[in-house]
Write a protein that holds these residues in place. Structure first.
Motif, PDB file in Angstrom:
ATOM      1  N   ALA A 184       5.114  -2.816  -9.962  1.00 44.97           N
ATOM      2  CA  ALA A 184       5.344  -1.491 -10.550  1.00 44.97           C
ATOM      3  C   ALA A 184       6.208  -0.617  -9.645  1.00 44.97           C
ATOM      4  N   VAL A 185       6.104  -0.793  -8.334  1.00 45.54           N
ATOM      5  CA  VAL A 185       6.902   0.018  -7.407  1.00 45.54           C
ATOM      6  C   VAL A 185       8.389  -0.264  -7.578  1.00 45.54           C
ATOM      7  N   PHE A 186       8.739  -1.478  -8.008  1.00 49.08           N
ATOM      8  CA  PHE A 186      10.149  -1.793  -8.257  1.00 49.08           C
ATOM      9  C   PHE A 186      10.765  -0.885  -9.318  1.00 49.08           C
ATOM     10  N   THR A 187       9.952  -0.321 -10.209  1.00 50.16           N
ATOM     11  CA  THR A 187      10.481   0.569 -11.245  1.00 50.16           C
ATOM     12  C   THR A 187      10.876   1.928 -10.690  1.00 50.16           C
ATOM     13  N   GLY A 188      10.321   2.287  -9.523  1.00 48.18           N
ATOM     14  CA  GLY A 188      10.630   3.586  -8.934  1.00 48.18           C
ATOM     15  C   GLY A 188       9.752   4.709  -9.449  1.00 48.18           C
ATOM     16  N   ALA A 189       8.755   4.394 -10.256  1.00 44.95           N
ATOM     17  CA  ALA A 189       7.878   5.426 -10.804  1.00 44.95           C
ATOM     18  C   ALA A 189       6.982   6.000  -9.710  1.00 44.95           C
ATOM     19  N   LEU A 190       6.785   7.297  -9.751  1.00 41.98           N
ATOM     20  CA  LEU A 190       5.977   7.978  -8.748  1.00 41.98           C
ATOM     21  C   LEU A 190       4.519   7.537  -8.811  1.00 41.98           C
ATOM     22  N   TRP A 191       3.989   7.345 -10.016  1.00 40.25           N
ATOM     23  CA  TRP A 191       2.592   6.917 -10.147  1.00 40.25           C
ATOM     24  C   TRP A 191       2.389   5.551  -9.491  1.00 40.25           C
ATOM     25  N   ALA A 192       3.396   4.686  -9.535  1.00 37.21           N
ATOM     26  CA  ALA A 192       3.283   3.350  -8.943  1.00 37.21           C
ATOM     27  C   ALA A 192       3.186   3.448  -7.422  1.00 37.21           C
ATOM     28  N   ARG A 193       3.897   4.391  -6.851  1.00 33.41           N
ATOM     29  CA  ARG A 193       3.833   4.568  -5.394  1.00 33.41           C
ATOM     30  C   ARG A 193       2.463   5.069  -4.967  1.00 33.41           C
ATOM     31  N   PHE A 194       1.926   6.054  -5.677  1.00 33.91           N
ATOM     32  CA  PHE A 194       0.594   6.550  -5.346  1.00 33.91           C
ATOM     33  C   PHE A 194      -0.462   5.475  -5.567  1.00 33.91           C
ATOM     34  N   PHE A 195      -0.327   4.730  -6.645  1.00 30.75           N
ATOM     35  CA  PHE A 195      -1.244   3.618  -6.920  1.00 30.75           C
ATOM     36  C   PHE A 195      -1.132   2.561  -5.825  1.00 30.75           C
ATOM     37  N   GLY A 196       0.089   2.289  -5.388  1.00 31.95           N
ATOM     38  CA  GLY A 196       0.307   1.318  -4.322  1.00 31.95           C
ATOM     39  C   GLY A 196      -0.327   1.746  -3.009  1.00 31.95           C
ATOM     40  N   VAL A 197      -0.199   3.023  -2.666  1.00 32.21           N
ATOM     41  CA  VAL A 197      -0.829   3.529  -1.437  1.00 32.21           C
ATOM     42  C   VAL A 197      -2.343   3.383  -1.531  1.00 32.21           C
ATOM     43  N   ALA A 198      -2.911   3.723  -2.676  1.00 34.86           N
ATOM     44  CA  ALA A 198      -4.360   3.645  -2.849  1.00 34.86           C
ATOM     45  C   ALA A 198      -4.853   2.199  -2.772  1.00 34.86           C
ATOM     46  N   VAL A 199      -4.185   1.295  -3.473  1.00 39.16           N
ATOM     47  CA  VAL A 199      -4.636  -0.097  -3.512  1.00 39.16           C
ATOM     48  C   VAL A 199      -4.414  -0.780  -2.161  1.00 39.16           C
ATOM     49  N   ALA A 200      -3.285  -0.517  -1.505  1.00 42.53           N
ATOM     50  CA  ALA A 200      -3.045  -1.114  -0.190  1.00 42.53           C
ATOM     51  C   ALA A 200      -4.037  -0.567   0.837  1.00 42.53           C
ATOM     52  N   GLY A 201      -4.390   0.691   0.726  1.00 38.47           N
ATOM     53  CA  GLY A 201      -5.420   1.258   1.609  1.00 38.47           C
ATOM     54  C   GLY A 201      -6.774   0.605   1.387  1.00 38.47           C
ATOM     55  N   LEU A 202      -7.127   0.403   0.120  1.00 34.51           N
ATOM     56  CA  LEU A 202      -8.381  -0.294  -0.185  1.00 34.51           C
ATOM     57  C   LEU A 202      -8.349  -1.734   0.314  1.00 34.51           C
ATOM     58  N   GLY A 203      -7.192  -2.376   0.207  1.00 38.49           N
ATOM     59  CA  GLY A 203      -7.048  -3.737   0.708  1.00 38.49           C
ATOM     60  C   GLY A 203      -7.242  -3.813   2.220  1.00 38.49           C
ATOM     61  N   ALA A 204      -6.725  -2.827   2.944  1.00 46.20           N
ATOM     62  CA  ALA A 204      -6.904  -2.792   4.395  1.00 46.20           C
ATOM     63  C   ALA A 204      -8.374  -2.590   4.747  1.00 46.20           C
ATOM     64  N   ILE A 205      -9.049  -1.706   4.017  1.00 49.41           N
ATOM     65  CA  ILE A 205     -10.475  -1.468   4.274  1.00 49.41           C
ATOM     66  C   ILE A 205     -11.286  -2.717   3.949  1.00 49.41           C
ATOM     67  N   ALA A 206     -11.004  -3.363   2.830  1.00 45.34           N
ATOM     68  CA  ALA A 206     -11.744  -4.574   2.447  1.00 45.34           C
ATOM     69  C   ALA A 206     -11.551  -5.680   3.477  1.00 45.34           C
TER      70      ALA A 206
END
Length: 148
Positions: free
Chosen positions: A86-108
């Protein structure tokens, strides 16, 4: 000869704040999320099948079964993979979603350290680098939008 300033050239239209052009840093973040998502998917599948690679520790504070951790990593891996695409599309929501999911991945993966320490550290580094790249990409693209 005089130059023609009314001819075709780059337009000076302002990009939409919700769909800005992507920078190289944002593309790096997308690729890192896809790689990190694939790694988490493989990690999850190996844990669900109760592979003998993992060390099962006793008296661990975050005591899930190995299959339970496998499902957590599988779901986060799929989410990371989708966020990276989704980040490849350049959409702002995808970037925020990416930060949230990557942060959760680091915590997990931090919580996963006792099961497979070296792999967990590598995936934590990939996820933190993806968060950094997403945040820096947003910062640079916002600066470029203001000066154009």
């Amino acid at each position: 000869m005089a130059s023609d300033t009314t001819g075709p050239g780059p337009s000076r239209t302002k990009p939409s704040p919700t769909h800005a052009p992507t920078s190289g840093t944002t593309l790096l973040a997308a690729v890192l999320m896809i790689i990190g998502g694939a790694m988490a998917i493989f990690e999850g599948i190996a844990a669900i099948t109760k592979d003998r690679l993992f060390v099962v520790t006793r008296h661990y504070v975050f005591e899930f079964s190995l299959a339970g951790w496998g499902w957590v990593h599988l779901i986060l891996g799929i989410a990371l993979l989708l966020a990276g695409c989704a980040v490849f599309t350049g959409a702002l929501w995808a970037r925020f979603f990416g930060v949230a999911v990557a942060g959760l991945g680091a915590i997990a993966n931090f919580l996963w350290l006792p099961f497979y320490p070296l792999w967990a550290l590598v995936v934590i580094a990939v996820n933190i680098l993806a968060v950094w790249a997403l945040c820096m990409g947003m910062h640079r693209e916002a600066d470029a939008g203001l000066t154009a």
